[in-house]
Design an enzyme around this catalytic site. Structure first.
Site, mmCIF file in Angstrom:
data_model
loop_
_atom_site.group_PDB
_atom_site.id
_atom_site.type_symbol
_atom_site.label_atom_id
_atom_site.label_comp_id
_atom_site.label_asym_id
_atom_site.label_seq_id
_atom_site.Cartn_x
_atom_site.Cartn_y
_atom_site.Cartn_z
ATOM 1 N N HIS A 307 21.359 21.787 -60.344
ATOM 2 C CA HIS A 307 21.670 21.228 -61.673
ATOM 3 C C HIS A 307 22.656 20.076 -61.509
ATOM 4 O O HIS A 307 23.539 20.122 -60.670
ATOM 5 C CB HIS A 307 22.288 22.310 -62.575
ATOM 6 C CG HIS A 307 22.228 21.940 -64.025
ATOM 7 N ND1 HIS A 307 23.174 21.143 -64.617
ATOM 8 C CD2 HIS A 307 21.307 22.236 -64.968
ATOM 9 C CE1 HIS A 307 22.851 20.969 -65.887
ATOM 10 N NE2 HIS A 307 21.723 21.612 -66.134
ATOM 11 N N ASP A 364 15.794 27.139 -66.131
ATOM 12 C CA ASP A 364 14.333 27.219 -66.013
ATOM 13 C C ASP A 364 13.853 28.265 -65.023
ATOM 14 O O ASP A 364 12.655 28.537 -64.940
ATOM 15 C CB ASP A 364 13.793 25.837 -65.600
ATOM 16 C CG ASP A 364 13.995 24.819 -66.701
ATOM 17 O OD1 ASP A 364 14.576 23.751 -66.435
ATOM 18 O OD2 ASP A 364 13.614 25.125 -67.842
HETATM 19 C C1 SDX Z 1 17.053 21.139 -66.743
HETATM 20 O O1 SDX Z 1 20.867 17.996 -67.332
HETATM 21 C C2 SDX Z 1 20.639 19.127 -67.978
HETATM 22 O O2 SDX Z 1 21.508 19.665 -68.625
HETATM 23 C C3 SDX Z 1 19.204 19.671 -67.828
HETATM 24 C C4 SDX Z 1 18.929 21.058 -68.421
HETATM 25 C C5 SDX Z 1 19.053 21.045 -69.931
HETATM 26 O O3 SDX Z 1 19.323 22.134 -70.496
HETATM 27 O O4 SDX Z 1 18.784 19.982 -70.550
HETATM 28 O O5 SDX Z 1 19.844 22.003 -67.886
HETATM 29 C C6 SDX Z 1 17.500 21.529 -68.122
HETATM 30 O O6 SDX Z 1 16.467 20.092 -66.595
HETATM 31 C C7 SDX Z 1 17.406 22.030 -65.589
HETATM 32 C C8 SDX Z 1 16.926 21.446 -64.188
HETATM 33 C C9 SDX Z 1 15.433 21.770 -64.022
HETATM 34 N N1 SDX Z 1 14.903 21.079 -62.820
HETATM 35 C C10 SDX Z 1 14.616 21.776 -61.688
HETATM 36 O O7 SDX Z 1 14.797 22.981 -61.532
HETATM 37 C C11 SDX Z 1 13.975 20.928 -60.593
HETATM 38 C C12 SDX Z 1 14.580 21.270 -59.230
HETATM 39 N N2 SDX Z 1 15.993 20.786 -59.193
HETATM 40 C C13 SDX Z 1 16.225 19.455 -58.855
HETATM 41 O O8 SDX Z 1 15.270 18.582 -58.578
HETATM 42 C C14 SDX Z 1 17.682 18.973 -58.970
HETATM 43 O O9 SDX Z 1 18.510 19.989 -58.598
HETATM 44 C C15 SDX Z 1 18.072 18.433 -60.333
HETATM 45 C C16 SDX Z 1 17.109 17.381 -60.791
HETATM 46 C C17 SDX Z 1 18.139 19.520 -61.323
HETATM 47 C C18 SDX Z 1 19.467 17.814 -60.166
HETATM 48 O O10 SDX Z 1 19.328 16.713 -59.380
HETATM 49 P P1 SDX Z 1 20.614 15.837 -58.925
HETATM 50 O O11 SDX Z 1 21.841 16.253 -59.657
HETATM 51 O O12 SDX Z 1 20.210 14.406 -58.989
HETATM 52 O O13 SDX Z 1 20.845 16.297 -57.473
HETATM 53 P P2 SDX Z 1 20.128 15.653 -56.206
HETATM 54 O O14 SDX Z 1 18.649 15.540 -56.445
HETATM 55 O O15 SDX Z 1 20.905 14.436 -55.830
HETATM 56 O O16 SDX Z 1 20.349 16.817 -55.113
HETATM 57 C C19 SDX Z 1 21.566 16.901 -54.358
HETATM 58 C C20 SDX Z 1 21.146 17.546 -53.038
HETATM 59 C C21 SDX Z 1 20.014 16.765 -52.326
HETATM 60 O O17 SDX Z 1 20.120 17.073 -50.935
HETATM 61 P P3 SDX Z 1 20.869 15.941 -49.964
HETATM 62 O O18 SDX Z 1 20.149 14.637 -50.212
HETATM 63 O O19 SDX Z 1 22.320 15.935 -50.433
HETATM 64 O O20 SDX Z 1 20.693 16.506 -48.583
HETATM 65 O O21 SDX Z 1 20.592 18.864 -53.271
HETATM 66 C C22 SDX Z 1 19.227 18.896 -52.896
HETATM 67 C C23 SDX Z 1 18.764 17.439 -52.810
HETATM 68 O O22 SDX Z 1 17.689 17.315 -51.879
HETATM 69 N N3 SDX Z 1 18.503 19.626 -53.946
HETATM 70 C C24 SDX Z 1 17.531 20.501 -53.725
HETATM 71 C C25 SDX Z 1 17.184 20.979 -54.990
HETATM 72 N N4 SDX Z 1 17.937 20.386 -55.929
HETATM 73 C C26 SDX Z 1 18.754 19.544 -55.275
HETATM 74 N N5 SDX Z 1 16.932 20.918 -52.590
HETATM 75 C C27 SDX Z 1 15.958 21.844 -52.743
HETATM 76 N N6 SDX Z 1 15.567 22.375 -53.913
HETATM 77 C C28 SDX Z 1 16.152 21.958 -55.054
HETATM 78 N N7 SDX Z 1 15.770 22.443 -56.236
#
Ligand code: SDX
Length: 428
Positions: A307, A364
């Protein structure tokens, strides 16, 4: 006397006011950055470090896993209030009195009919069309039947637009589901409360009596409360920026539906269930999928994990996980993917990769399991998220417009070609 932030750029020193929020969050006010530095801007893709507005609606503390609406803790609201009561709180700022609530519910029911010509628009979609695409289009189509621009200075006109949208949105969502299924459309039954009505519009078969299950209605009411607002998430920021051009409420919310559809945002609840079903088909090999999620060469992400704000547990995920256990116990049923989800969470939270990046289950991760238990097909999960988030979108649009905020228009850093002469065809 507020604190000052100092910035030294290209040998010059600039000062900017520091502003402090209710919960002692600190921000540097850079409203005058460009004008006072001769054009210097900040750059922050994804706005990870940038506040777009001041807001009084929702407070999140990502480190402590806190979520409050107008000062009330989400844990209290889910236990003691109904979805429609929390919607009133989020939109208008206070919990409604009994009289206010009765009027709010009645005014919304008054608008729970769609113009019959909406069916001609729905008929234009092929059977099987994804309901999110239909809901986004039909929300915009409401402008065709409500062409007058809402006078933002008239609280009466805003209230009418709000109750119209609260009344019609669940109907067009239910009709989108029925269209997707090739099923007959149901009308609202105003003898039922808001959430019970949603269930009957989605699932009632006209040839049989529809028996409401109070356990299911209560579980859905709680789940929808958990989705009502979440400060400046992707879809809400979209609603605010579209509304900042003075686009109407219906058009702005329609854009929010489209933003929510993405699998990194609200579309994640559908993606989580599909992921869990794939793991189940693959023999439940959770470790294999944890390894895939950690592998930078593998595009696979653990959907429902991570998140932007919560770097600790998402309080909503905790409540939903408990609600799933209670629902299955009450219904006397079970779902094998719930066990897989719990196992996945347990293994991930012990893994360095997830711990280091503070990746926890988000709203989610478990919600789809409840939606499925309530009878919703997987492609309706994000529509249910949209029904839940509608009050937040409305509240944030209303706040932005009443605050008279300027049109949203970010700057950029140009890194393309410098000036160059045109090259005629025969010289390319
Ligand atoms: C919602 O913003 C809100 O409030 C949203 C929400 C709402 O109520 O409106 O809460 C609802 O959208 C919840 C999120 C639902 N999405 C997912 O579950 C999809 C999977 N999660 C992600 O793709 C990710 O965690 C996000 C999009 C939720 C957050 O992305 P960020 O903050 O941009 O973080 P990032 O992509 O920069 O990740 C940081 C690191 C990265 O690794 P490094 O490059 O540092 O090595 O964490 C890793 C990412 O690769 N990472 C994951 C991951 N999420 C982040 N690795 C594996 N699986 C994951 N799910």
């Amino acid at each position: 006397m507020s604190e000052i932030a100092k910035l030294i750029v290209q040998g010059k020193e600039y000062e900017f006011p520091v502003v402090v929020g209710t919960e002692d969050e600190v921000a540097i006010d850079v409203k005058k950055l460009r004008s006072s530095t001769g054009g210097i801007i900040t750059i922050d893709p994804g706005f990870k470090n940038t506040g777009s507005c001041e807001s009084k609606i929702t407070f999140l503390d990502g480190e402590k896993g806190i979520l409050r609406h107008r000062g009330y803790a989400i844990e209290e609201l889910t236990k003691k209030a109904s979805f429609l009561e929390v919607a009133y709180l989020i939109i208008f700022g206070e919990l409604p009195t009994r009289e206010q609530y009765a009027k709010w519910e009645k005014d919304i029911q008054h608008h729970a009919l769609l113009n019959e010509e909406m069916k001609d628009i729905i008929d234009g979609f092929p059977t099987g069309a994804h309901p999110m695409g239909m809901v986004a289009s039909l929300t915009n189509a409401l402008t065709a039947f409500n062409p007058a621009t809402v006078d933002i200075t008239s609280s009466e006109e805003i209230y009418t637009a709000i109750t119209k949208l609260m009344g019609k949105f669940p109907v067009l969502a239910a009709w989108s589901h029925c269209k997707n299924q090739g099923a007959p459309f149901n009308y609202a039954d105003n003898s039922l409360d808001y959430v019970a009505n949603i269930m009957q519009m989605m699932f009632r078969i006209p040839t049989e009596e529809y028996k409401l299950n109070p356990i299911a209605v209560k579980a859905l009411d709680e789940l929808l409360i958990l989705h009502e607002d979440h400060e400046q998430n992707c879809s809400t920021s979209t609603v605010r920026i579209v509304g900042s051009s003075e686009a109407g409420l219906f058009a702005s919310v329609s854009s929010g539906v489209s933003a929510l559809w993405g699998r990194l945002h609200g579309g994640a609840n559908q993606a989580v269930l599909e992921m869990l079903e794939n793991i189940q088909k693959d023999g439940g090999d959770v470790e294999k999928y944890i390894a895939k999620a950690k592998d930078k060469n593998d595009p696979f992400r653990l959907m429902g994990f991570g998140h932007r704000v919560y770097k600790n547990f998402d309080p909503r995920a905790r409540i939903i996980k408990k609600a799933a256990d209670e629902l299955f116990a009450d219904l006397g049923t079970s779902d094998p993917v719930l066990a897989i989800a719990k196992h996945l969470e347990e293994v991930a939270l012990k893994d360095e990769y997830f711990a280091e990046r503070k990746l926890y289950p988000n709203v989610d991760f478990y919600s789809g399991i409840i939606y499925r238990a309530l009878g919703f097909p997987v492609h309706m999960f994000t529509v249910m998220f949209a029904i839940g988030r509608l009050p937040g979108w409305i509240a944030q649009w209303r706040e932005m417009r009443l605050n008279g905020e300027p049109i949203g228009r970010p700057r950029q850093l140009y890194t393309g070609y410098a000036l160059r002469d045109f090259v005629p065809f025969d010289k390319r």
